[in-house]
Design a protein around this motif. Structure first.
Motif, mmCIF file in Angstrom:
data_model
loop_
_atom_site.group_PDB
_atom_site.id
_atom_site.type_symbol
_atom_site.label_atom_id
_atom_site.label_comp_id
_atom_site.label_asym_id
_atom_site.label_seq_id
_atom_site.Cartn_x
_atom_site.Cartn_y
_atom_site.Cartn_z
ATOM 1 N N UNK A 28 -8.447 -94.208 -1.722
ATOM 2 C CA UNK A 28 -8.813 -92.795 -1.623
ATOM 3 C C UNK A 28 -8.943 -92.281 -3.046
ATOM 4 N N UNK A 29 -9.973 -91.498 -3.305
ATOM 5 C CA UNK A 29 -10.207 -91.056 -4.668
ATOM 6 C C UNK A 29 -11.024 -89.791 -4.753
ATOM 7 N N UNK A 30 -11.148 -89.299 -5.971
ATOM 8 C CA UNK A 30 -11.880 -88.058 -6.239
ATOM 9 C C UNK A 30 -12.592 -88.202 -7.571
ATOM 10 N N UNK A 59 -7.140 -83.743 -4.064
ATOM 11 C CA UNK A 59 -6.580 -82.489 -4.573
ATOM 12 C C UNK A 59 -7.171 -81.254 -3.926
ATOM 13 N N UNK A 60 -8.267 -81.416 -3.158
ATOM 14 C CA UNK A 60 -8.805 -80.269 -2.432
ATOM 15 C C UNK A 60 -7.832 -79.715 -1.412
ATOM 16 N N UNK A 61 -6.838 -80.518 -1.007
ATOM 17 C CA UNK A 61 -5.831 -80.062 -0.044
ATOM 18 C C UNK A 61 -4.797 -79.178 -0.732
ATOM 19 N N UNK A 62 -4.170 -79.704 -1.769
ATOM 20 C CA UNK A 62 -3.067 -78.975 -2.398
ATOM 21 C C UNK A 62 -3.545 -77.867 -3.337
ATOM 22 N N UNK A 63 -4.828 -77.869 -3.688
ATOM 23 C CA UNK A 63 -5.345 -76.819 -4.567
ATOM 24 C C UNK A 63 -6.058 -75.707 -3.800
ATOM 25 N N UNK A 115 -15.367 -86.764 -3.221
ATOM 26 C CA UNK A 115 -14.237 -87.396 -2.554
ATOM 27 C C UNK A 115 -14.694 -88.689 -1.890
ATOM 28 N N UNK A 116 -13.832 -89.703 -1.900
ATOM 29 C CA UNK A 116 -14.191 -90.990 -1.319
ATOM 30 C C UNK A 116 -12.966 -91.637 -0.695
ATOM 31 N N UNK A 117 -13.220 -92.525 0.265
ATOM 32 C CA UNK A 117 -12.126 -93.228 0.941
ATOM 33 C C UNK A 117 -12.691 -94.495 1.571
ATOM 34 N N UNK A 118 -11.819 -95.454 1.817
ATOM 35 C CA UNK A 118 -12.214 -96.689 2.479
ATOM 36 C C UNK A 118 -10.967 -97.413 2.986
ATOM 37 N N UNK A 119 -11.116 -98.075 4.118
ATOM 38 C CA UNK A 119 -10.071 -98.910 4.702
ATOM 39 C C UNK A 119 -10.725 -100.229 5.096
ATOM 40 N N UNK A 129 -0.877 -98.223 -5.911
ATOM 41 C CA UNK A 129 -1.244 -98.213 -7.317
ATOM 42 C C UNK A 129 -1.978 -96.903 -7.582
ATOM 43 N N UNK A 130 -1.357 -96.031 -8.354
ATOM 44 C CA UNK A 130 -1.845 -94.665 -8.537
ATOM 45 C C UNK A 130 -2.564 -94.517 -9.874
ATOM 46 N N UNK A 131 -3.816 -94.110 -9.808
ATOM 47 C CA UNK A 131 -4.619 -93.829 -11.001
ATOM 48 C C UNK A 131 -4.787 -92.321 -11.157
ATOM 49 N N UNK A 132 -3.711 -91.628 -11.525
ATOM 50 C CA UNK A 132 -3.788 -90.200 -11.806
ATOM 51 C C UNK A 132 -4.103 -89.330 -10.619
ATOM 52 N N UNK A 133 -3.796 -89.803 -9.404
ATOM 53 C CA UNK A 133 -4.129 -89.092 -8.175
ATOM 54 C C UNK A 133 -2.886 -88.384 -7.633
ATOM 55 N N UNK A 134 -3.072 -87.298 -6.852
ATOM 56 C CA UNK A 134 -1.907 -86.672 -6.222
ATOM 57 C C UNK A 134 -1.108 -87.690 -5.414
ATOM 58 N N UNK A 135 0.218 -87.718 -5.562
ATOM 59 C CA UNK A 135 1.024 -88.727 -4.871
ATOM 60 C C UNK A 135 0.974 -88.540 -3.359
ATOM 61 N N UNK A 136 0.953 -89.632 -2.609
ATOM 62 C CA UNK A 136 0.936 -89.519 -1.146
ATOM 63 C C UNK A 136 2.271 -89.009 -0.619
ATOM 64 N N UNK A 137 2.248 -88.639 0.631
ATOM 65 C CA UNK A 137 3.437 -88.097 1.295
ATOM 66 C C UNK A 137 3.934 -89.111 2.317
ATOM 67 N N UNK A 138 5.190 -89.560 2.150
ATOM 68 C CA UNK A 138 5.785 -90.555 3.045
ATOM 69 C C UNK A 138 6.645 -89.844 4.081
#
Length: 348
Positions: free
Chosen positions: A166-168, A289-293, A151-155, A233-242
């Motif tokens: 954010x990615x996996x 996906x570690x959250x929803x899975x 898992x990775x993330x950056x701001x 811009x989504x590259x096959x990742x779980x969609x965020x929650x607004x």
């Protein structure tokens, strides 16, 4: 008693049970060979010295039991000799197996420490404030027996605005950590250099094309915060929650699904970013996906959409901490996979 504690006492319990059974059965039945179970079980959880000690205890029990059964001086009946030789042999093999197992465990522990240290260097602390954003972060490591995740993330705050990733990474272990390093390094450079989010995506794809092999890939979301909106811009990742300031909540599905990073050559064209309203008081949760899975004891997935109320706390970090605690309660223990979450709150 813990499972580890039970394993430590199991050899002694087994030998005690054999001795009691042999005494109660009387001299007519011999259970001496079963004493070899003691050093056999000891080699599973103990070290060299412990296995040797259990073997000595087995020999110490063998002598009086042989005398009780009238076999001690009857050397023409070789049951006692065979039992003693077997105990010595099993103890010796168990000591060797225990030594090799402990050496292997130390090597694996060293590798895991290196990987975890690499992850801590790569996943540097994100800024808690960026422009008019409050940023909350939660990273939950997998269970101790699981392999290191990717898992990775950056701001980052750039001349083009606040940009996020954010990615996996597909796979586990040091290889996944290495791939995460390439992705983060490419993003940190491209986020400053490229004026368009699609060009940042193209730079990441080009970087991974040079370093990834086979069918490996990285699911990811790139984001750019703008006035009154956020570009995703989504590259096959779980969609965020607004989560809107008006109380509504919905998953942000991309209008055009993009392939994960690393699979770009298989796509007919580049993925397109889409705009989402993001005004004062709104929040967006990005997660892996570690959250929803994550599953409970009954196999049910974590119902993220039903836990939206936990993200309404005034302080974004408190809200995300509450969601993380609820996630751990749902699984009943450590997570089977890493779970990263970023919660963005746009101040009014």
């Amino acid at each position: 008693m813990s499972a580890q504690g039970a394993l430590r006492w199991l050899p002694f319990g087994v030998m005690a049970a054999v001795a009691v059974t042999d005494v109660l059965a009387g001299p007519s039945l011999g259970f001496l060979p079963l004493l070899t179970l003691g050093p056999s079980f000891a080699s599973v959880s103990g070290g060299v010295q412990r296995t040797a000690m259990v073997g000595l205890v087995a020999l110490a029990l063998c002598i009086p039991l042989a005398a009780y059964n009238g076999l001690l001086l009857r050397w023409q009946n070789n049951l006692t000799i065979v039992t003693i030789v077997t105990i010595v042999g099993v103890t010796g093999v168990g000591m060797l197996a225990g030594h090799l197992r402990l050496r292997r465990e130390r090597e694996l522990a060293d590798v895991r420490l290196v990987a975890e240290a690499a992850q801590r260097v790569l996943l540097r602390p994100v800024p808690r404030r960026a422009a008019d954003l409050q940023v909350a972060l939660s990273y939950t490591s997998a269970a101790a027996e699981a392999r290191i995740g990717g898992d990775l993330y950056e701001v980052v705050t750039t001349p083009h605005g606040v940009r996020l990733l954010i990615g996996d990474v597909q796979g586990k272990g040091l290889e996944a950590v290495e791939t995460a390093a390439w992705v983060l390094g490419a993003f940190r450079e491209a986020a400053y250099d490229e004026p368009e989010l699609e060009e940042v995506s193209a730079r990441l794809e080009a970087s991974l094309a040079r370093h990834l092999g086979g069918e490996k890939f990285v699911t990811a979301i790139l984001a750019e915060v703008r006035d009154g909106e956020i570009l995703l811009l989504n590259h096959g990742h779980p969609p965020p929650l607004h989560l809107g300031a008006d109380g509504r909540a919905a998953a942000v599905e991309p209008a055009e699904a993009g392939l994960p990073l690393g699979l770009g050559p298989l796509a007919s064209g580049r993925p397109k970013a889409h705009q989402v309203s993001f005004r004062g008081g709104d929040r967006i949760l990005l997660f892996t996906d570690g959250v929803i899975e994550a599953r409970d004891d009954g196999g049910a997935f974590y119902p993220l959409s039903e836990r939206v109320h936990l993200l309404r706390s005034e302080d974004p970090q408190d809200a995300l901490d509450a969601l993380r605690a609820d996630l751990v309660r749902h699984t009943g223990g450590p997570l089977p996979d890493d779970a990263a979450m970023l919660l963005l709150h746009r101040q009014t």
